[in-house]
Scaffold this active site. Structure first.
Site, PDB file in Angstrom:
ATOM      1  N   ASP A   7     114.663 -33.838  13.354  1.00 34.40           N
ATOM      2  CA  ASP A   7     115.252 -33.365  12.107  1.00 34.40           C
ATOM      3  C   ASP A   7     114.086 -33.240  11.133  1.00 34.40           C
ATOM      4  O   ASP A   7     113.585 -34.239  10.628  1.00 34.40           O
ATOM      5  CB  ASP A   7     116.287 -34.405  11.642  1.00 34.40           C
ATOM      6  CG  ASP A   7     116.755 -34.160  10.207  1.00 34.40           C
ATOM      7  OD1 ASP A   7     116.473 -33.075   9.675  1.00 34.40           O
ATOM      8  OD2 ASP A   7     117.413 -35.054   9.643  1.00 34.40           O
ATOM      9  N   LYS A  68     109.114 -27.587   3.165  1.00 32.81           N
ATOM     10  CA  LYS A  68     110.208 -26.864   3.834  1.00 32.81           C
ATOM     11  C   LYS A  68     110.883 -25.858   2.895  1.00 32.81           C
ATOM     12  O   LYS A  68     111.401 -24.845   3.333  1.00 32.81           O
ATOM     13  CB  LYS A  68     111.230 -27.893   4.338  1.00 32.81           C
ATOM     14  CG  LYS A  68     112.416 -27.318   5.073  1.00 32.81           C
ATOM     15  CD  LYS A  68     113.263 -28.432   5.653  1.00 32.81           C
ATOM     16  CE  LYS A  68     114.596 -27.939   6.167  1.00 32.81           C
ATOM     17  NZ  LYS A  68     115.413 -29.034   6.687  1.00 32.81           N
ATOM     18  N   GLU A 172     121.605 -27.937  11.359  1.00 35.73           N
ATOM     19  CA  GLU A 172     121.721 -29.378  11.076  1.00 35.73           C
ATOM     20  C   GLU A 172     123.167 -29.877  11.155  1.00 35.73           C
ATOM     21  O   GLU A 172     123.436 -30.881  11.822  1.00 35.73           O
ATOM     22  CB  GLU A 172     121.103 -29.691   9.703  1.00 35.73           C
ATOM     23  CG  GLU A 172     119.580 -29.606   9.759  1.00 35.73           C
ATOM     24  CD  GLU A 172     118.919 -29.468   8.402  1.00 35.73           C
ATOM     25  OE1 GLU A 172     119.585 -29.649   7.370  1.00 35.73           O
ATOM     26  OE2 GLU A 172     117.705 -29.172   8.379  1.00 35.73           O
ATOM     27  N   ASP A 196     127.131 -31.849   4.465  1.00 40.05           N
ATOM     28  CA  ASP A 196     125.728 -32.258   4.603  1.00 40.05           C
ATOM     29  C   ASP A 196     124.968 -31.973   3.309  1.00 40.05           C
ATOM     30  O   ASP A 196     124.593 -30.829   3.034  1.00 40.05           O
ATOM     31  CB  ASP A 196     125.124 -31.490   5.800  1.00 40.05           C
ATOM     32  CG  ASP A 196     123.659 -31.823   6.031  1.00 40.05           C
ATOM     33  OD1 ASP A 196     123.071 -32.585   5.246  1.00 40.05           O
ATOM     34  OD2 ASP A 196     123.087 -31.302   7.011  1.00 40.05           O
TER      35      ASP A 196
END
Ligand code: AMP
Length: 607
Positions: A7, A68, A172, A196
């Site tokens: 992850d 990211k 994810e 999430d």
């Protein structure tokens, strides 16, 4: 050889592997199960993870975090521009891509987001290798469901630079669904909603689980909503207090704002378990300390519109899935920001008091699912877990521009992937047209100007004919990682073209990837050299102190004169002084010092 699940998070990353049929979350060398996605550069070394985070406030200009957020985006992208304003490190425009500019080993160096990502991935891989005691070459990496094609490709590139074969990228929330589903497989269909909310992104996924098949039916989200936005709101509030109290505006003082944001993040976490806290920053600006009380109610109020946005996305995603709230069996929480009490309250209100599932640690669920999936894909399944299938969907509609303005959708959003759509009726819009520009877009709007362009390609030398006569076959292919290839073909002439890697924005070409891979090797070597130097330094220090201790001993004092003792002591202090000054001394030089003292010391011992 086992494959790992990684992850690669905006703020933290996590790695897991399947061992003896069980998913293991792997702790790093500090014993932490998540590692900060932070890389820092200093005069003499590169640090990744916890060590980089520890030194961040002293080395804020060369400590890169949240890389990211820039992955797969051009420099001119609005989100890139707004992020840059908040960061204490420099981001420059290099051939329209954002690059981090740092000082490393007294030189100016630039790194693209994929390279920083690859450094974090390398560290995760090393963590896993230390745990398994075996080299690892294959991985499943997770990405937010809302990542665009270019962002997915950038993540894959980061994996390749880190020397990993990326078996597949998975979303994810889908990974979280797997983690949740592993012990939930049953013959009855269960409908789950995965909420999430992490550091930088927000994803909602509705999926069904039945007979070891996980079917994603709808996804929604916001690529720019997460914990850091809440930290920013709080930091701005505190900056306003500081201005009111001391008349000093700090909004454009990047160092002060980043110190403040860190303190706010800390307080935010505290406010998840208690109702009030103090934000404290020593010497925030012009040497003035900052301290202000903050309550959970105030924090919730500062962020209320952002919190409400998350609920709106849930409602919209349920609508897409054609489900009512009461038809959802379970709500699974993923991501650190789901610890916020107000978020949970809002969800409980929406789902009318239904219990929220947190069986798996929200920070680890994604890596957990990725590892399970990696073991599913791995050829060596002896160590793996029982096989299952996932069917994911595309988060945005994909299509082509027609008449220079209209979006023609080929693949509607929430279509199961992998998928292939094919149309034979694409044609020219003008008489005697000899070339066509094919422009590929993603988005839900009717006008292409409101959607996001993914790339374009041209077919030239078309034999001139009246408009509408030449016919082209267009195919849209999405592979299991969600990566799109568009191909156009004229059957009558054999003319064809497709979106190639080179003209797709944000995609690194093969030469660049190879160069970066080579650089990653160089860094690895530099890191190892650094470790060897450190070991040699420790060995010399330990030795010198042992010698000093020994010459103070009764036995030594009785045997040798003061003058002789002083001679050795001088050698000892010379070597310690030398170590202090030569912070970057090579291993060989350090060892030479140790041998030198040893020779001297041994001489006396032998007398
Ligand atoms: P993730 O991207 O899932 O690793 O989530 C990281 C985000 O979760 C960061 O913005 C953290 O500040 C936030 N976070 C972690 N723990 C807590 C907590 N106890 N309360 C509120 N936010 C938290």
């Amino acid at each position: 050889m086992p494959a790992i699940g990684i992850d690669l998070g905006t703020t933290y990353s996590c790695v897991a592997v399947v061992k003896n049929g069980k998913v293991e979350i792997i702790a790093n060398d500090r014993g932490n199960r998540v590692t900060p996605s932070i890389v820092s550069f200093t005069e003499n070394q590169r640090l990744i993870g916890d060590a980089a985070k520890d030194g961040a406030s002293q080395n804020y200009k060369n400590t890169i975090y949240q890389a990211k957020r820039l992955m797969g985006r051009p420099y001119s992208d609005d989100t890139v521009q707004s992020d840059i304003k908040h960061w204490p490190f420099e981001v420059i425009d290099k051939e329209r891509k954002p690059y981090f500019k740092v000082q490393y080993k007294n030189e100016t160096k630039t790194f693209c987001p994929e390279e920083i990502g690859s450094m974090v991935l390398t560290s995760m891989r090393e963590t896993a290798e230390a745990f398994i005691g075996q080299k690892i070459e294959e991985a499943v990496i997770t990405v937010p469901a809302y990542f665009t094609d270019a962002q997915r490709k950038a993540t894959k590139d980061a994996g390749e630079i880190a020397g990993l074969k990326v078996l597949e990228l998975i979303n994810e929330p889908t990974a979280a669904a797997i983690a949740y589903g592993l012990d939930q497989f049953s013959e009855d269909m269960r409908k789950i909603l995965i909420f999430d909310l992490g550091g930088g992104t927000f994803d909602v996924t509705v999926a069904t689980i039945k007979d070891r098949v996980i079917d994603v039916i709808a996804t929604g989200g916001n690529t720019h909503l997460g914990g850091e936005d809440f930290d920013n709101r709080m930091a701005e509030h505190c900056a306003a207090i500081f201005l009111k109290k001391h008349g000093i505006p700090i909004y454009s003082n990047t160092r002060a704002m980043s110190k403040l944001r860190r303190a706010c993040e800390h307080s935010k976490r505290t406010l998840s378990s208690s109702t009030n806290d103090n934000v404290v920053v020593e010497a925030l600006a012009e040497g003035i300390d900052f301290s202000a009380p903050i309550t959970r109610a105030k924090f919730d109020d500062l962020n209320s519109d952002l919190f409400d946005q998350t609920i709106e996305v849930v409602e919209k995603t349920l609508l897409d899935a054609k489900l009512r709230v009461d038809q959802i069996d379970e709500i699974v929480l993923v991501g650190g920001s789901t610890r916020l009490p107000r978020i949970r309250e809002l969800l409980e209100e929406l789902f009318e008091g239904k219990e929220l599932r947190r069986t798996i640690n929200p920070d680890e669920a994604v890596a957990h699912g990725a590892a399970a999936y990696a073991s599913n894909l791995c050829e060596d399944v002896s160590d793996g877990i029982e096989q299952f299938t996932i069917r994911d969907v595309t988060p945005l509609s994909l299509g082509m521009e027609s008449c220079g303005r209209d979006m023609v959708t080929f693949i509607p959003r929430n279509t199961n992937i992998p998928t292939r759509v094919h149309q034979d009726t694409w044609t020219t819009t003008k008489d005697h047209q000899t070339s066509i520009l094919f422009k590929v877009f993603e988005g839900e709007r009717a006008a292409t100007k409101d959607n996001n362009i993914l790339g374009s390609f041209v077919i030239n030398d078309i034999p001139p004919e009246p408009r509408g006569v030449p016919k082209f076959s267009i195919s849209f292919d999405i592979d299991a990682s969600g990566i799109l290839t568009v191909h156009a073909y004229q059957r009558s002439t054999g003319l064809q073209n497709s979106i190639t890697i080179e003209n797709d924005k944000g995609r690194l070409d093969a030469i660049m990837i190879n160069r970066m891979k080579a650089e990653a090797e160089v860094f690895k070597q530099a890191d190892e050299e650094w470790k060897a130097q450190s070991q040699a330094r420790h060995k010399l220090e330990d030795y010198v102190y042992a010698v000093k201790k020994s010459i103070r001993s009764r036995k030594f004092v009785a045997r040798y004169s003061e003058e002789e003792r002083q001679k050795i002591l001088k050698k000892c202090s010379d070597s310690l002084n030398w170590l202090e000054i030569h912070t970057n001394a090579a291993k060989g030089e350090i060892e030479a010092w140790r041998k030198d003292i040893k020779r001297e010391y041994d001489r006396y011992q032998l007398l």
